[in-house]
Design a protein around this motif. Structure first.
Motif, short mmCIF file in Angstrom:
data_model
loop_
_atom_site.label_atom_id
_atom_site.label_comp_id
_atom_site.label_asym_id
_atom_site.label_seq_id
_atom_site.Cartn_x
_atom_site.Cartn_y
_atom_site.Cartn_z
N GLU A 391 0.83 -1.21 0.00
CA GLU A 391 0.00 0.00 0.00
C GLU A 391 0.86 1.26 0.00
OE1 GLU A 391 -2.51 -0.29 3.37
OE2 GLU A 391 -3.72 -1.96 2.58
N ARG A 392 2.01 1.17 0.65
CA ARG A 392 2.93 2.31 0.71
C ARG A 392 3.92 2.32 -0.46
NH1 ARG A 392 3.92 4.08 6.50
NH2 ARG A 392 2.18 3.24 7.71
N GLU A 393 3.70 1.36 -1.38
CA GLU A 393 4.57 1.22 -2.56
C GLU A 393 6.03 0.95 -2.17
OE1 GLU A 393 4.03 4.63 -5.04
OE2 GLU A 393 2.01 4.02 -5.65
N LEU A 394 6.19 0.26 -1.03
CA LEU A 394 7.52 -0.20 -0.64
C LEU A 394 7.86 -1.53 -1.31
CD1 LEU A 394 7.33 0.57 3.19
CD2 LEU A 394 8.42 1.95 1.40
N LEU A 395 6.83 -2.22 -1.82
CA LEU A 395 6.98 -3.45 -2.57
C LEU A 395 6.14 -3.36 -3.83
CD1 LEU A 395 6.62 -6.21 0.21
CD2 LEU A 395 8.71 -5.59 -1.03
N PRO A 396 6.47 -4.13 -4.88
CA PRO A 396 5.64 -4.15 -6.09
C PRO A 396 4.22 -4.59 -5.75
CG PRO A 396 7.74 -5.25 -6.48
CD PRO A 396 7.65 -4.99 -5.01
N GLY A 397 3.28 -4.13 -6.51
CA GLY A 397 1.88 -4.44 -6.23
C GLY A 397 1.40 -5.73 -6.83
N ASP A 398 2.29 -6.53 -7.45
CA ASP A 398 1.87 -7.78 -8.08
C ASP A 398 1.76 -8.90 -7.04
OD1 ASP A 398 4.47 -8.51 -7.50
OD2 ASP A 398 5.20 -8.12 -9.53
N ASP A 399 1.57 -10.13 -7.53
CA ASP A 399 1.35 -11.27 -6.65
C ASP A 399 2.61 -12.12 -6.45
OD1 ASP A 399 -1.35 -10.68 -6.33
OD2 ASP A 399 -1.90 -11.75 -8.16
N THR A 400 3.75 -11.56 -6.78
CA THR A 400 4.96 -12.38 -6.74
C THR A 400 5.43 -12.70 -5.33
OG1 THR A 400 6.32 -10.37 -6.89
CG2 THR A 400 5.78 -11.51 -8.96
N GLY A 401 5.11 -11.89 -4.35
CA GLY A 401 5.59 -12.12 -3.00
C GLY A 401 7.06 -11.79 -2.88
N LEU A 402 7.68 -12.28 -1.80
CA LEU A 402 9.10 -12.04 -1.56
C LEU A 402 9.89 -13.31 -1.88
CD1 LEU A 402 8.86 -10.15 1.85
CD2 LEU A 402 9.28 -9.17 -0.39
N ASP A 403 11.06 -13.14 -2.46
CA ASP A 403 11.84 -14.27 -2.93
C ASP A 403 13.32 -14.03 -2.62
OD1 ASP A 403 13.05 -16.35 -4.29
OD2 ASP A 403 11.79 -16.18 -6.06
N PHE A 404 13.93 -14.98 -1.91
CA PHE A 404 15.34 -14.85 -1.52
C PHE A 404 16.07 -16.15 -1.87
CE2 PHE A 404 12.54 -12.61 1.37
CZ PHE A 404 13.04 -11.31 1.34
N THR A 405 17.22 -16.04 -2.49
CA THR A 405 17.99 -17.21 -2.92
C THR A 405 19.46 -17.01 -2.57
OG1 THR A 405 16.47 -17.55 -4.77
CG2 THR A 405 18.58 -18.70 -4.88
N GLY A 406 20.11 -18.10 -2.20
CA GLY A 406 21.54 -18.01 -1.89
C GLY A 406 22.18 -19.38 -1.83
N SER A 407 23.49 -19.40 -1.63
CA SER A 407 24.23 -20.65 -1.53
C SER A 407 25.26 -20.53 -0.41
CB SER A 407 24.92 -20.99 -2.85
OG SER A 407 25.93 -20.03 -3.15
N PHE A 408 25.81 -21.67 -0.03
CA PHE A 408 26.84 -21.71 1.00
C PHE A 408 27.91 -22.71 0.57
CE2 PHE A 408 28.66 -23.86 4.75
CZ PHE A 408 29.26 -22.77 5.36
N THR A 409 29.17 -22.36 0.79
CA THR A 409 30.28 -23.25 0.51
C THR A 409 31.03 -23.53 1.81
OG1 THR A 409 30.55 -22.39 -1.74
CG2 THR A 409 32.40 -23.61 -0.80
N LEU A 410 31.07 -24.78 2.19
CA LEU A 410 31.80 -25.18 3.40
C LEU A 410 33.29 -25.08 3.14
CD1 LEU A 410 31.12 -26.50 6.26
CD2 LEU A 410 31.75 -28.67 5.17
N PRO A 411 34.03 -24.31 3.93
CA PRO A 411 35.46 -24.14 3.64
C PRO A 411 36.26 -25.42 3.78
CG PRO A 411 34.90 -23.13 5.75
CD PRO A 411 33.61 -23.50 5.10
#
Length: 562
Positions: A391-411
């Motif tokens: 509502e405050r336009e801090l996020l897109p107004g579509d239906d995509t939701g929030l999405d976070f992706t990443g990886s980890f490498t064990l030393p």
């Protein structure tokens, strides 16, 4: 196989669907975007389903050629004849001072690898020679490895993958050292433990250990078992009574593996309704990672575990992953998820600070709400937060939701520690072994779910007891197996598993943000040799120094007859 769009869908009982896809795309010349591999409920594996077998290639090949569904089922007997674990013989010479300090050792390993190599055939024999040092300071080591091709079933990775083999050789030898020097077996081990201040510690065979307090672990195991009390009871037994034996084992188990196995991926999606979905590249098949990952997510984002859905085992839903093996599920897969959850938490805290008019440092998560810690009675759910942000336009107004992706490498790998103390009673008339006490202490770093850890440890001990007392593949002179079904291959029953006194100590690993170490195989490593040490301690008064496992009543009886 769908000929219209040339897509191939494979359901495979595997620990590593993404790696299966990679192998099959190459073997069948199928583009990656045209193949999907799904790992359904897999059941038991313990390393066996980390391989590629001829049927894995043949069945999808036939489906493509015939343009129709193909299903192949393996019987239990076929499974028994297709893959085995262990299969190593080790000879050792050890130089020690009169006070029990190890000066060096020479080890010869002969590995029966069967008729041909499988994908994991090199893993256990490689691990055996690399991990032969155990938790001890050993200044000089010579290891010679010979792999023998025979007319028997191929061998490969099985729970512990080289760890039980190397530990059996080393721990059995330390008991003989103690006997020949007139020392207590516990004192010999303590004399040679790597001290806590020495970490990280690189062994002479290459591996670098991350952390540990080995003496503390052994001391607690001895206390749990009433070690001194049982030594006194054993000494009081008469020649016509069943003999009491006490066995020890202190071991390490690597977790996380090497190469690409050190890398894992994770994704966190939060939809408009606040439903949180976790995607992971590991492929659990009984380890309980779904529960642990939901628990981690609930802790970090302040929701109930029931709001978290964990998705795995389907290459079309999450494209990257290595799978579940080498006790890597939590320390690699969980660490990847932990990093992504931190990113998600930071984003939600940033949105909350703008919506609530507070600093990000004052934003807290708990009881299903996001709130200003200065106004704990006011707050909103994640769904309400994201709706307000839109509502405050801090996020897109579509239906995509929030999405976070990443990886980890064990030393580098993390090393778990275990100290087991076993007390048995051996019948001099029949050779039958009865458990009187079983105590163990394990260091798997920080623990996420104690109940899951307990289950893993109990299961590993049950398998180790089987290896020590009942399980073994027998062949005739022509290489034909004589123990090809569960009618002949003696898996231990529940009634043979003793009551277990188990405790955990927490020495965090610096190799990963969770501070965790693997737990999936650590208890399988000490059990076979701890049980064997106990049985042979009971037989020592009769001059028996060695019996090849499994220690069946017949073998024990024959040894007692001289």
């Amino acid at each position: 196989y769908e000929s219209d769009d040339e897509t191939l869908t494979i359901w495979n009982s595997t620990q590593a669907p993404h790696r299966v896809k990679g192998y099959l795309c190459e073997a069948l010349k199928v583009p990656e975007d045209k193949m999907r591999v799904v790992a359904p409920d897999v059941g038991g594996s313990f390393g066996m389903k980390d391989c590629i077998y001829p049927e894995d290639v043949l069945v999808p090949y036939l489906s493509m050629k015939l343009e129709r569904p193909i299903k192949w089922l393996e019987s239990r007997q076929e499974n028994t004849l297709s893959y085995h674990g262990r299969g190593q013989s080790l000879a050792i010479e050890m130089a020690v001072k009169n006070d029990g300090a190890i000066l060096g050792m020479r080890v010869q390993v002969v590995a029966d690898v069967g008729a041909y190599f499988l994908l994991t055939t090199p893993s256990p024999i490689f691990n055996t020679v690399r991990r032969i040092n155990g938790p001890y300071v050993i200044p000089a080591v010579s290891v010679e490895l010979a792999a023998a091709v025979t007319n028997k079933t191929p061998t490969g990775a099985f729970r512990g993958t080289g760890g039980p083999e190397s530990a059996f050789c080393l721990e059995r030898t330390l008991d003989l050292v103690a006997k020949d020097l007139g020392m207590d077996p516990a004192d010999v081990r303590k004399k040679n433990f790597i001290p806590p201040e020495a970490f990280p510690y690189q062994t002479i065979t290459g591996p670098t250990y991350d952390s540990g307090e080995y003496s503390n672990g052994l001391d607690r195991a001895l206390e749990l078992a009433d070690y001194k009390g049982w030594r006194e009871k054993a000494a009081q037994r008469g020649p016509n009574e069943p003999a009491i034996g006490i066995g020890l084992a202190t071991v390490l188990k690597s977790s996380g593996s090497s190469g690409s196995h050190r890398i894992e991926n994770a994704q966190v999606k939060i939809d408009r309704d606040g439903q949180i979905t976790i995607f992971t590249g590991i492929s659990p098949h009984g380890q309980g990672n779904e529960t642990s990952f939901a628990q981690m997510t609930a802790d970090e984002l302040g929701v109930e575990p029931s709001q978290v859905r964990v998705v795995h085992g389907d290459t079309s839903l999450f494209p990257n992953g290595v799978g579940t093996s080498a006790s890597r599920g939590l320390i690699v897969g969980g660490s990847a998820l932990y990093g992504v959850l931190q990113e998600a938490r930071e984003k939600l805290a940033s949105l909350a600070s703008q919506v609530m008019g507070c600093s990000t440092g004052d934003v807290s998560f708990g009881e299903g709400r996001v709130f200003d810690s200065n106004k704990p009675d006011e707050g909103m759910t994640i769904a309400q937060l994201t709706a307000s942000a839109r509502e405050r336009e801090l996020l897109p107004g579509d239906d995509t939701g929030l999405d976070f992706t990443g990886s980890f490498t064990l030393p580098r790998p993390a090393y778990s520690f275990a100290a087991h103390v076993v007390v048995v009673e051996v019948s001099r008339e029949t050779g039958h072994v009865n458990f009187l006490n079983y105590a163990g202490v394990h260091d798997s770093g920080r623990i996420v779910n104690p109940m899951i850890v307990e289950g893993q440890i109990h299961g590993g001990i049950a398998q180790g007891i089987g290896q020590a007392l009942t399980e073994g593949m027998a062949y005739n002179d022509d290489g034909q197996p004589l123990t090809a079904s569960l009618m002949d291959y003696a898996v231990p029953r529940a009634e043979r598993i003793p009551d277990l006194q188990m405790e955990n100590i927490d020495t965090p690993s610096p190799t990963n943000p969770l501070g965790s170490k693997g737990v999936g195989s650590v208890s399988t490593v000490p059990t076979p040799v701890a049980v064997t040490n106990a049985v042979l301690d009971a037989l020592s008064s009769a001059g028996v120094r060695h019996i090849d496992t499994p220690l069946t009543p017949e073998k024990i009886w024959r040894a007692l007859q001289g």
